[in-house]
Scaffold this motif. Structure first.
Motif, PDB file in Angstrom:
ATOM      1  N   ALA A 197       8.414  57.549  18.744  1.00  0.00           N
ATOM      2  CA  ALA A 197       8.871  56.198  18.383  1.00  0.00           C
ATOM      3  C   ALA A 197      10.188  55.863  19.077  1.00  0.00           C
ATOM      4  O   ALA A 197      10.409  54.721  19.500  1.00  0.00           O
ATOM      5  CB  ALA A 197       9.030  56.089  16.875  1.00  0.00           C
ATOM      6  N   ALA A 198      11.079  56.856  19.215  1.00  0.00           N
ATOM      7  CA  ALA A 198      12.369  56.606  19.884  1.00  0.00           C
ATOM      8  C   ALA A 198      12.134  56.256  21.353  1.00  0.00           C
ATOM      9  O   ALA A 198      12.792  55.356  21.903  1.00  0.00           O
ATOM     10  CB  ALA A 198      13.273  57.830  19.757  1.00  0.00           C
ATOM     11  N   LEU A 199      11.203  56.955  21.992  1.00  0.00           N
ATOM     12  CA  LEU A 199      10.878  56.655  23.404  1.00  0.00           C
ATOM     13  C   LEU A 199      10.319  55.243  23.524  1.00  0.00           C
ATOM     14  O   LEU A 199      10.708  54.473  24.403  1.00  0.00           O
ATOM     15  CB  LEU A 199       9.852  57.671  23.926  1.00  0.00           C
TER      16      LEU A 199
ATOM     17  N   ALA B 222      19.220  50.937  27.470  1.00  0.00           N
ATOM     18  CA  ALA B 222      18.601  51.277  26.176  1.00  0.00           C
ATOM     19  C   ALA B 222      19.360  52.444  25.591  1.00  0.00           C
ATOM     20  O   ALA B 222      19.794  53.344  26.313  1.00  0.00           O
ATOM     21  CB  ALA B 222      17.133  51.644  26.359  1.00  0.00           C
ATOM     22  N   ASP B 223      19.539  52.423  24.260  1.00  0.00           N
ATOM     23  CA  ASP B 223      20.294  53.485  23.578  1.00  0.00           C
ATOM     24  C   ASP B 223      19.727  53.583  22.159  1.00  0.00           C
ATOM     25  O   ASP B 223      20.028  52.742  21.313  1.00  0.00           O
ATOM     26  CB  ASP B 223      21.780  53.104  23.566  1.00  0.00           C
ATOM     27  N   VAL B 224      18.875  54.587  21.929  1.00  0.00           N
ATOM     28  CA  VAL B 224      18.186  54.716  20.636  1.00  0.00           C
ATOM     29  C   VAL B 224      18.493  56.094  20.058  1.00  0.00           C
ATOM     30  O   VAL B 224      18.364  57.101  20.752  1.00  0.00           O
ATOM     31  CB  VAL B 224      16.653  54.571  20.828  1.00  0.00           C
ATOM     32  N   VAL B 225      18.905  56.129  18.798  1.00  0.00           N
ATOM     33  CA  VAL B 225      19.167  57.419  18.140  1.00  0.00           C
ATOM     34  C   VAL B 225      18.515  57.423  16.767  1.00  0.00           C
ATOM     35  O   VAL B 225      18.672  56.475  15.995  1.00  0.00           O
ATOM     36  CB  VAL B 225      20.684  57.686  17.988  1.00  0.00           C
ATOM     37  N   ALA B 226      17.748  58.483  16.485  1.00  0.00           N
ATOM     38  CA  ALA B 226      17.213  58.696  15.133  1.00  0.00           C
ATOM     39  C   ALA B 226      17.815  59.993  14.638  1.00  0.00           C
ATOM     40  O   ALA B 226      17.837  60.988  15.365  1.00  0.00           O
ATOM     41  CB  ALA B 226      15.693  58.807  15.196  1.00  0.00           C
TER      42      ALA B 226
ATOM     43  N   LEU C 211      11.063  47.772  30.362  1.00  0.00           N
ATOM     44  CA  LEU C 211      10.428  48.264  31.587  1.00  0.00           C
ATOM     45  C   LEU C 211       9.219  49.121  31.250  1.00  0.00           C
ATOM     46  O   LEU C 211       8.987  49.482  30.099  1.00  0.00           O
ATOM     47  CB  LEU C 211      11.425  49.016  32.482  1.00  0.00           C
ATOM     48  N   ASP C 212       8.464  49.413  32.286  1.00  0.00           N
ATOM     49  CA  ASP C 212       7.331  50.310  32.165  1.00  0.00           C
ATOM     50  C   ASP C 212       7.832  51.683  32.616  1.00  0.00           C
ATOM     51  O   ASP C 212       8.686  51.757  33.504  1.00  0.00           O
ATOM     52  CB  ASP C 212       6.234  49.792  33.109  1.00  0.00           C
ATOM     53  N   TRP C 213       7.344  52.766  32.031  1.00  0.00           N
ATOM     54  CA  TRP C 213       7.853  54.090  32.424  1.00  0.00           C
ATOM     55  C   TRP C 213       7.642  54.348  33.916  1.00  0.00           C
ATOM     56  O   TRP C 213       8.363  55.125  34.526  1.00  0.00           O
ATOM     57  CB  TRP C 213       7.227  55.208  31.597  1.00  0.00           C
ATOM     58  N   SER C 214       6.661  53.686  34.516  1.00  0.00           N
ATOM     59  CA  SER C 214       6.443  53.906  35.962  1.00  0.00           C
ATOM     60  C   SER C 214       7.631  53.400  36.781  1.00  0.00           C
ATOM     61  O   SER C 214       7.803  53.775  37.941  1.00  0.00           O
ATOM     62  CB  SER C 214       5.162  53.213  36.417  1.00  0.00           C
ATOM     63  N   GLU C 215       8.494  52.564  36.168  1.00  0.00           N
ATOM     64  CA  GLU C 215       9.649  51.999  36.904  1.00  0.00           C
ATOM     65  C   GLU C 215      10.871  52.913  36.916  1.00  0.00           C
ATOM     66  O   GLU C 215      11.867  52.596  37.558  1.00  0.00           O
ATOM     67  CB  GLU C 215      10.045  50.651  36.291  1.00  0.00           C
ATOM     68  N   ILE C 216      10.823  54.024  36.157  1.00  0.00           N
ATOM     69  CA  ILE C 216      12.017  54.893  36.174  1.00  0.00           C
ATOM     70  C   ILE C 216      12.011  55.758  37.434  1.00  0.00           C
ATOM     71  O   ILE C 216      10.964  56.022  38.025  1.00  0.00           O
ATOM     72  CB  ILE C 216      12.131  55.793  34.909  1.00  0.00           C
ATOM     73  N   ASP C 217      13.229  56.188  37.837  1.00  0.00           N
ATOM     74  CA  ASP C 217      13.364  56.985  39.061  1.00  0.00           C
ATOM     75  C   ASP C 217      13.534  58.463  38.761  1.00  0.00           C
ATOM     76  O   ASP C 217      13.269  59.296  39.616  1.00  0.00           O
ATOM     77  CB  ASP C 217      14.566  56.477  39.865  1.00  0.00           C
TER      78      ASP C 217
ATOM     79  N   ARG D  67      11.910  52.107  25.586  1.00  0.00           N
ATOM     80  CA  ARG D  67      11.157  51.411  26.642  1.00  0.00           C
ATOM     81  C   ARG D  67      11.185  49.907  26.381  1.00  0.00           C
ATOM     82  O   ARG D  67      11.376  49.093  27.274  1.00  0.00           O
ATOM     83  CB  ARG D  67       9.708  51.921  26.667  1.00  0.00           C
ATOM     84  N   PHE D  68      11.050  49.539  25.100  1.00  0.00           N
ATOM     85  CA  PHE D  68      11.072  48.133  24.691  1.00  0.00           C
ATOM     86  C   PHE D  68      12.454  47.520  24.946  1.00  0.00           C
ATOM     87  O   PHE D  68      12.582  46.446  25.532  1.00  0.00           O
ATOM     88  CB  PHE D  68      10.684  48.052  23.201  1.00  0.00           C
ATOM     89  N   GLU D  69      13.514  48.257  24.527  1.00  0.00           N
ATOM     90  CA  GLU D  69      14.898  47.758  24.739  1.00  0.00           C
ATOM     91  C   GLU D  69      15.200  47.593  26.220  1.00  0.00           C
ATOM     92  O   GLU D  69      15.825  46.615  26.635  1.00  0.00           O
ATOM     93  CB  GLU D  69      15.913  48.774  24.178  1.00  0.00           C
TER      94      GLU D  69
END
Ligand code: KG4
Ligand code: ZN
Length: 351
Positions: free
Chosen positions: A60-62, A29-33, A71-77, A66-68
């Motif tokens: 909104a960027a977060l 995922a790569d989001v920039v505003a 995954l669910d945030w619980s899946e990040i390490d 997450r959508f791109e």
């Protein structure tokens, strides 16, 4: 699908709100505003406006990231966030959000150096940098020469600007010439119609009689003042201001200094490659001059794609992933934010 730890990166040090997610060595995922439009009427980034824009854009960027990443945030390490250098208030927005997520999710948090993230992100596309490599970081906020040992994740500052950053000089000179903000792209475009040799603008701090100290430092305020004086003289003489010639000659002087010093650093430290980052890396004359002068000297030039050169969250996630992979201790929750931070300090820690 890529394997490996999933790292979320948050970047809010200037006017871009960046969120990136890396899984193993792959960007998912790569989001920039950007709040650039809100700063345009002022001709430069206004810190309070930037902080408020981050507060508004970050949720909104977060969510978009997450959508791109699907995954669910619980899946990040792990979470990585820029803690400096940058605008204090802007840094506080990103670090507060990252701390909140780290506490809520029970994940390790890395408070990282923005400059180091800029330099190392080239690895996402082009693999490990040969050691040693010289990095040239050029943007609205930085003008830095750095010696890089990628394998050891060690960065040594060689020099930086003593006054204006080179992108800032482009922005200020564009204003003097009546060209729109941000000045870099407008000068780049105007210069295409001009003669780069028509006006002899100064090359700051390139005098060979200078002592060895400071030979990798930069100064752009004299160049900016020289353009201001030239514009004034043209106006006094009543003739039309030759904007394209001034843009081309200014750009030529700035680029000449950047390339000369970067190549001198490569020679001095035996570096066979030069990595360039920051918004000014988009400059067409800089790219051309590097191709003309570096490649014949046997120096490979590596420039990440434009979205990874300007401020972004992916570079922060990537640096976080490198730190996780190297088994580096996380920062804890009490780390400071620093508006000034040397590139050698890659991770900030709680006291
Ligand atoms: O990295 P960046 O997006 O943000 C920070 O300043 O950290 O860089 C923005 C700077 C601005 O000063 C802008 O004028 C400059 O990069 N810039 C350029 C070009 N595109 C952007 N400067 C010269 N030529 C360009 N084509
Ligand atoms: Zn930057």
């Amino acid at each position: 699908m890529a394997e490996g730890p999933v790292v979320l990166g948050i970047e809010t040090s200037c006017d871009e709100t960046g969120v990136g997610v890396v899984r193993g060595g792959t960007v998912i995922a790569d989001v920039v505003a950007s709040s650039m439009d809100q700063h345009a009427p002022f001709g430069g980034v206004v810190p309070e406006v930037a902080s408020r824009a981050h507060v508004e854009a970050l949720p909104a960027a977060l969510e978009r990231a997450r959508f791109e990443a699907d995954l669910d945030w619980s899946e990040i390490d792990a979470i990585a966030v820029t803690a400096g250098p940058g605008l204090k208030g802007a840094l506080l927005v990103g670090t507060a959000a990252a701390r909140g997520m780290a506490i809520a999710l029970g994940k390790p948090l890395y408070a990282v150096n923005h400059l180091a993230a800029h330099v190392l992100v080239d690895g996402v596309e082009h693999g490990e940098l040969p050691s040693p490599t010289v990095a040239l970081l050029v943007s609205g906020g930085h003008t830095e020469l750095i010696l890089v040992d990628d394998r050891a994740c060690q960065l040594t500052p060689l020099g930086s600007t003593l006054d204006d950053a080179v992108g800032e000089a482009f922005d200020k000179v564009a204003r003097l010439l009546g060209l729109p903000f941000p000045g870099g792209p407008s000068i780049d475009a105007a210069a295409r119609e001009g003669d780069p040799d028509s006006i002899a603008f100064p090359r700051g701090m390139t005098n060979s009689r200078r002592s060895a100290d400071g030979r990798f430092d930069f100064s752009f305020s004299g160049l900016k003042t020289a353009v201001a004086r030239w514009v004034q003289r043209q106006e006094q003489q009543g003739g039309p201001v030759r904007v394209a010639d001034a843009a081309a000659s200014f750009q030529e002087a700035a680029v000449d200094v950047l390339v000369s010093k970067a190549l001198a650093a490569c020679r001095e430290f035996g570096a066979g490659s030069l990595v360039v980052g920051g918004g000014v890396a988009a400059n067409s004359r800089l790219r051309q001059t590097l191709a003309d002068r570096a490649e014949p000297a046997g120096i490979e030039v590596r420039i990440p794609r434009p979205g990874l050169c300007t401020d972004n969250g992916t570079m922060v996630a990537w640096l976080g992933h490198r730190l996780v992979a190297a088994g580096v201790e996380p920062s804890g929750l009490e780390f400071p934010t620093r508006s000034q931070l040397p590139v050698s300090e890659i991770v900030l820690r709680s006291p």
